[in-house]
Design a protein around this motif. Structure first.
Motif, PDB file in Angstrom:
ATOM      1  N   ASN A  43      15.470   3.146 -11.935  1.00  0.00           N
ATOM      2  CA  ASN A  43      16.107   2.525 -10.766  1.00  0.00           C
ATOM      3  C   ASN A  43      15.297   2.734  -9.496  1.00  0.00           C
ATOM      4  O   ASN A  43      15.184   1.819  -8.675  1.00  0.00           O
ATOM      5  CB  ASN A  43      17.522   3.075 -10.570  1.00  0.00           C
ATOM      6  N   ASP A  44      14.742   3.936  -9.335  1.00  0.00           N
ATOM      7  CA  ASP A  44      13.923   4.214  -8.150  1.00  0.00           C
ATOM      8  C   ASP A  44      12.728   3.276  -8.104  1.00  0.00           C
ATOM      9  O   ASP A  44      12.433   2.673  -7.065  1.00  0.00           O
ATOM     10  CB  ASP A  44      13.420   5.669  -8.178  1.00  0.00           C
ATOM     11  N   VAL A  45      12.051   3.176  -9.245  1.00  0.00           N
ATOM     12  CA  VAL A  45      10.852   2.335  -9.291  1.00  0.00           C
ATOM     13  C   VAL A  45      11.243   0.873  -9.089  1.00  0.00           C
ATOM     14  O   VAL A  45      10.604   0.140  -8.333  1.00  0.00           O
ATOM     15  CB  VAL A  45      10.104   2.514 -10.627  1.00  0.00           C
ATOM     16  N   ARG A  46      12.337   0.478  -9.748  1.00  0.00           N
ATOM     17  CA  ARG A  46      12.760  -0.912  -9.630  1.00  0.00           C
ATOM     18  C   ARG A  46      13.050  -1.300  -8.174  1.00  0.00           C
ATOM     19  O   ARG A  46      12.647  -2.347  -7.713  1.00  0.00           O
ATOM     20  CB  ARG A  46      14.002  -1.163 -10.480  1.00  0.00           C
ATOM     21  N   LYS A  47      13.728  -0.386  -7.455  1.00  0.00           N
ATOM     22  CA  LYS A  47      14.054  -0.645  -6.050  1.00  0.00           C
ATOM     23  C   LYS A  47      12.784  -0.849  -5.229  1.00  0.00           C
ATOM     24  O   LYS A  47      12.684  -1.772  -4.424  1.00  0.00           O
ATOM     25  CB  LYS A  47      14.853   0.533  -5.483  1.00  0.00           C
ATOM     26  N   LEU A  48      11.806   0.035  -5.431  1.00  0.00           N
ATOM     27  CA  LEU A  48      10.551  -0.044  -4.684  1.00  0.00           C
ATOM     28  C   LEU A  48       9.825  -1.353  -4.972  1.00  0.00           C
ATOM     29  O   LEU A  48       9.328  -2.022  -4.059  1.00  0.00           O
ATOM     30  CB  LEU A  48       9.637   1.131  -5.060  1.00  0.00           C
ATOM     31  N   ILE A  49       9.768  -1.707  -6.257  1.00  0.00           N
ATOM     32  CA  ILE A  49       9.024  -2.902  -6.640  1.00  0.00           C
ATOM     33  C   ILE A  49       9.752  -4.177  -6.210  1.00  0.00           C
ATOM     34  O   ILE A  49       9.136  -5.144  -5.759  1.00  0.00           O
ATOM     35  CB  ILE A  49       8.777  -2.921  -8.168  1.00  0.00           C
ATOM     36  N   MET A  50      11.085  -4.163  -6.344  1.00  0.00           N
ATOM     37  CA  MET A  50      11.878  -5.314  -5.886  1.00  0.00           C
ATOM     38  C   MET A  50      11.591  -5.599  -4.421  1.00  0.00           C
ATOM     39  O   MET A  50      11.407  -6.740  -4.025  1.00  0.00           O
ATOM     40  CB  MET A  50      13.377  -5.032  -6.027  1.00  0.00           C
ATOM     41  N   ASN A  51      11.586  -4.535  -3.623  1.00  0.00           N
ATOM     42  CA  ASN A  51      11.361  -4.702  -2.192  1.00  0.00           C
ATOM     43  C   ASN A  51      10.023  -5.383  -1.917  1.00  0.00           C
ATOM     44  O   ASN A  51       9.958  -6.362  -1.162  1.00  0.00           O
ATOM     45  CB  ASN A  51      11.432  -3.335  -1.495  1.00  0.00           C
ATOM     46  N   ILE A  52       8.967  -4.912  -2.553  1.00  0.00           N
ATOM     47  CA  ILE A  52       7.646  -5.491  -2.298  1.00  0.00           C
ATOM     48  C   ILE A  52       7.559  -6.913  -2.878  1.00  0.00           C
ATOM     49  O   ILE A  52       6.973  -7.813  -2.278  1.00  0.00           O
ATOM     50  CB  ILE A  52       6.491  -4.568  -2.786  1.00  0.00           C
ATOM     51  N   ASP A  78       0.575   2.009 -15.312  1.00  0.00           N
ATOM     52  CA  ASP A  78       0.362   0.562 -15.447  1.00  0.00           C
ATOM     53  C   ASP A  78       0.826  -0.148 -14.183  1.00  0.00           C
ATOM     54  O   ASP A  78       0.162  -1.046 -13.668  1.00  0.00           O
ATOM     55  CB  ASP A  78       1.156   0.011 -16.646  1.00  0.00           C
ATOM     56  N   CYS A  79       1.979   0.273 -13.714  1.00  0.00           N
ATOM     57  CA  CYS A  79       2.577  -0.346 -12.538  1.00  0.00           C
ATOM     58  C   CYS A  79       1.688  -0.156 -11.304  1.00  0.00           C
ATOM     59  O   CYS A  79       1.490  -1.081 -10.521  1.00  0.00           O
ATOM     60  CB  CYS A  79       3.955   0.274 -12.315  1.00  0.00           C
ATOM     61  N   ILE A  80       1.145   1.047 -11.152  1.00  0.00           N
ATOM     62  CA  ILE A  80       0.265   1.328 -10.014  1.00  0.00           C
ATOM     63  C   ILE A  80      -0.976   0.437 -10.075  1.00  0.00           C
ATOM     64  O   ILE A  80      -1.470  -0.048  -9.056  1.00  0.00           O
ATOM     65  CB  ILE A  80      -0.118   2.822  -9.978  1.00  0.00           C
ATOM     66  N   GLU A  81      -1.451   0.180 -11.308  1.00  0.00           N
ATOM     67  CA  GLU A  81      -2.617  -0.687 -11.472  1.00  0.00           C
ATOM     68  C   GLU A  81      -2.283  -2.131 -11.069  1.00  0.00           C
ATOM     69  O   GLU A  81      -3.063  -2.785 -10.376  1.00  0.00           O
ATOM     70  CB  GLU A  81      -3.090  -0.627 -12.911  1.00  0.00           C
ATOM     71  N   LYS A  88       0.830  -1.212   0.000  1.00  0.00           N
ATOM     72  CA  LYS A  88       0.000   0.000   0.000  1.00  0.00           C
ATOM     73  C   LYS A  88       0.857   1.252   0.000  1.00  0.00           C
ATOM     74  O   LYS A  88       0.583   2.203  -0.737  1.00  0.00           O
ATOM     75  CB  LYS A  88      -0.945   0.001   1.216  1.00  0.00           C
ATOM     76  N   SER A  89       1.906   1.260   0.827  1.00  0.00           N
ATOM     77  CA  SER A  89       2.728   2.480   0.886  1.00  0.00           C
ATOM     78  C   SER A  89       3.547   2.638  -0.398  1.00  0.00           C
ATOM     79  O   SER A  89       3.782   3.758  -0.852  1.00  0.00           O
ATOM     80  CB  SER A  89       3.625   2.470   2.126  1.00  0.00           C
ATOM     81  N   THR A  90       3.951   1.513  -0.997  1.00  0.00           N
ATOM     82  CA  THR A  90       4.684   1.585  -2.267  1.00  0.00           C
ATOM     83  C   THR A  90       3.794   2.168  -3.354  1.00  0.00           C
ATOM     84  O   THR A  90       4.222   3.005  -4.155  1.00  0.00           O
ATOM     85  CB  THR A  90       5.159   0.180  -2.696  1.00  0.00           C
ATOM     86  N   SER A  91       2.549   1.725  -3.360  1.00  0.00           N
ATOM     87  CA  SER A  91       1.592   2.216  -4.344  1.00  0.00           C
ATOM     88  C   SER A  91       1.394   3.727  -4.194  1.00  0.00           C
ATOM     89  O   SER A  91       1.369   4.467  -5.186  1.00  0.00           O
ATOM     90  CB  SER A  91       0.280   1.462  -4.155  1.00  0.00           C
ATOM     91  N   ALA A  92       1.285   4.183  -2.942  1.00  0.00           N
ATOM     92  CA  ALA A  92       1.114   5.618  -2.694  1.00  0.00           C
ATOM     93  C   ALA A  92       2.346   6.402  -3.149  1.00  0.00           C
ATOM     94  O   ALA A  92       2.236   7.485  -3.740  1.00  0.00           O
ATOM     95  CB  ALA A  92       0.862   5.857  -1.206  1.00  0.00           C
ATOM     96  N   LEU A  93       3.516   5.818  -2.898  1.00  0.00           N
ATOM     97  CA  LEU A  93       4.771   6.474  -3.282  1.00  0.00           C
ATOM     98  C   LEU A  93       4.881   6.591  -4.802  1.00  0.00           C
ATOM     99  O   LEU A  93       5.279   7.625  -5.332  1.00  0.00           O
ATOM    100  CB  LEU A  93       5.931   5.639  -2.736  1.00  0.00           C
ATOM    101  N   LEU A  94       4.485   5.515  -5.489  1.00  0.00           N
ATOM    102  CA  LEU A  94       4.530   5.533  -6.956  1.00  0.00           C
ATOM    103  C   LEU A  94       3.552   6.561  -7.508  1.00  0.00           C
ATOM    104  O   LEU A  94       3.850   7.245  -8.481  1.00  0.00           O
ATOM    105  CB  LEU A  94       4.187   4.159  -7.519  1.00  0.00           C
ATOM    106  N   SER A  95       2.380   6.668  -6.867  1.00  0.00           N
ATOM    107  CA  SER A  95       1.393   7.655  -7.318  1.00  0.00           C
ATOM    108  C   SER A  95       1.974   9.052  -7.245  1.00  0.00           C
ATOM    109  O   SER A  95       1.809   9.849  -8.177  1.00  0.00           O
ATOM    110  CB  SER A  95       0.142   7.593  -6.448  1.00  0.00           C
ATOM    111  N   SER A  96       2.667   9.350  -6.147  1.00  0.00           N
ATOM    112  CA  SER A  96       3.214  10.704  -6.044  1.00  0.00           C
ATOM    113  C   SER A  96       4.408  10.874  -6.978  1.00  0.00           C
ATOM    114  O   SER A  96       4.614  11.955  -7.530  1.00  0.00           O
ATOM    115  CB  SER A  96       3.569  11.050  -4.597  1.00  0.00           C
TER     116      SER A  96
END
Ligand SMILES: *[C@@H]1O[C@H](CO)[C@@H](O)[C@H](O)[C@H]1NC(C)=O
Ligand SMILES: *[C@@H]1O[C@H](CO)[C@@H](O)[C@H](O)[C@H]1NC(C)=O
Length: 201
Positions: free
Chosen positions: A173-182, A110-113, A85-93
């Motif tokens: 890279n920023d997005v990849r890091k966030l998504i990798m973590n989740i 697409d990723c947020i979806e 949930k927090s990753t999704s919010a971060l990606l939205s911003s």
């Protein structure tokens, strides 16, 4: 001469006091607080692909998990959902930040979806986890495995969407890091679910 050695002595005393007052409370709390069983978490996390992430994500819940494989599994799912949930919010911003190209914004959307599908699937799995009492354990756990596998697939799809495109390296890279973590948290939760099923026999 005498004055200076006195000052030295006073300094020494202050340092000593500082050391004593610093160590005393921590010694006291160490003796009073019940020692959380981190060995159980460490051992269980050993069955996952990312054991260090597993351990660090569950450590603060050691007191409530104790040595229960069920609570361990449920907590891993809850931590994964909260992070999704927090990753999704971060990606939205992030997607609303200035300077992004339309192509980047599209990939982000697409990723947020995908992530919101994954949040839904994790929620469903937690719902099943709460209904585990009674019969049909195997069937319910099977449903949970299916939900969490689907969540992992959605997270992977999100990173794949970024890989193929020519994009700003930093954004990528920023997005990849966030998504990798989740995705790693989800993979760990799935491993703990599988372990719980096998322990249940
Ligand atoms: C972790 O697993 C490895 C092999 O799977 C094993 O050798 C090791 O002893 C395990 N460590 C713990 C703390 O259980
Ligand atoms: C996980 O979250 C659900 C729903 O919020 C809650 O009912 C449950 O007690 C939580 N489980 C653990 C082990 O924290």
């Amino acid at each position: 001469m005498e004055g200076s050695s006195f000052t030295k002595f006073v300094k020494f005393l202050f340092i000593l006091l500082a050391i004593i007052s610093n160590t005393k409370p921590s010694l006291a709390t160490r003796n009073l607080a019940p020692k959380p069983n981190t060995d159980f978490i460490r051992k269980s996390c050993n069955a996952t692909i990312y054991p260090r992430l597993c351990f660090s994500s569950l450590l603060s819940h050691a007191n409530s998990i104790q040595t229960s494989p069920k609570l361990l599994t449920a907590t891993a799912l809850n931590v994964t959902l909260a992070t999704a949930k927090s990753t999704s919010a971060l990606l939205s911003s992030l997607s609303q930040s200035h300077g992004l190209k339309p192509r980047e914004i599209d990939a982000m959307k697409d990723c947020i979806e995908e992530l919101s599908d994954s949040v839904y699937e994790l929620r469903e799995s937690i719902g099943e986890m709460c209904k585990l009492e009674g019969f049909d354990f195997q069937v319910k756990m099977n449903d949970i495995q299916t939900w969490v596998s689907a969540a992992l697939t959605d997270e992977d799809t999100c990173t794949d969407g970024f890989e193929g495109k020519a994009m700003n390296v930093k954004v990528k890279n920023d997005v990849r890091k966030l998504i990798m973590n989740i995705a790693h948290l989800t993979s760990n939760a799935l491993a703990l679910i599988n372990r719980y099923v096998s322990l249940h026999g």
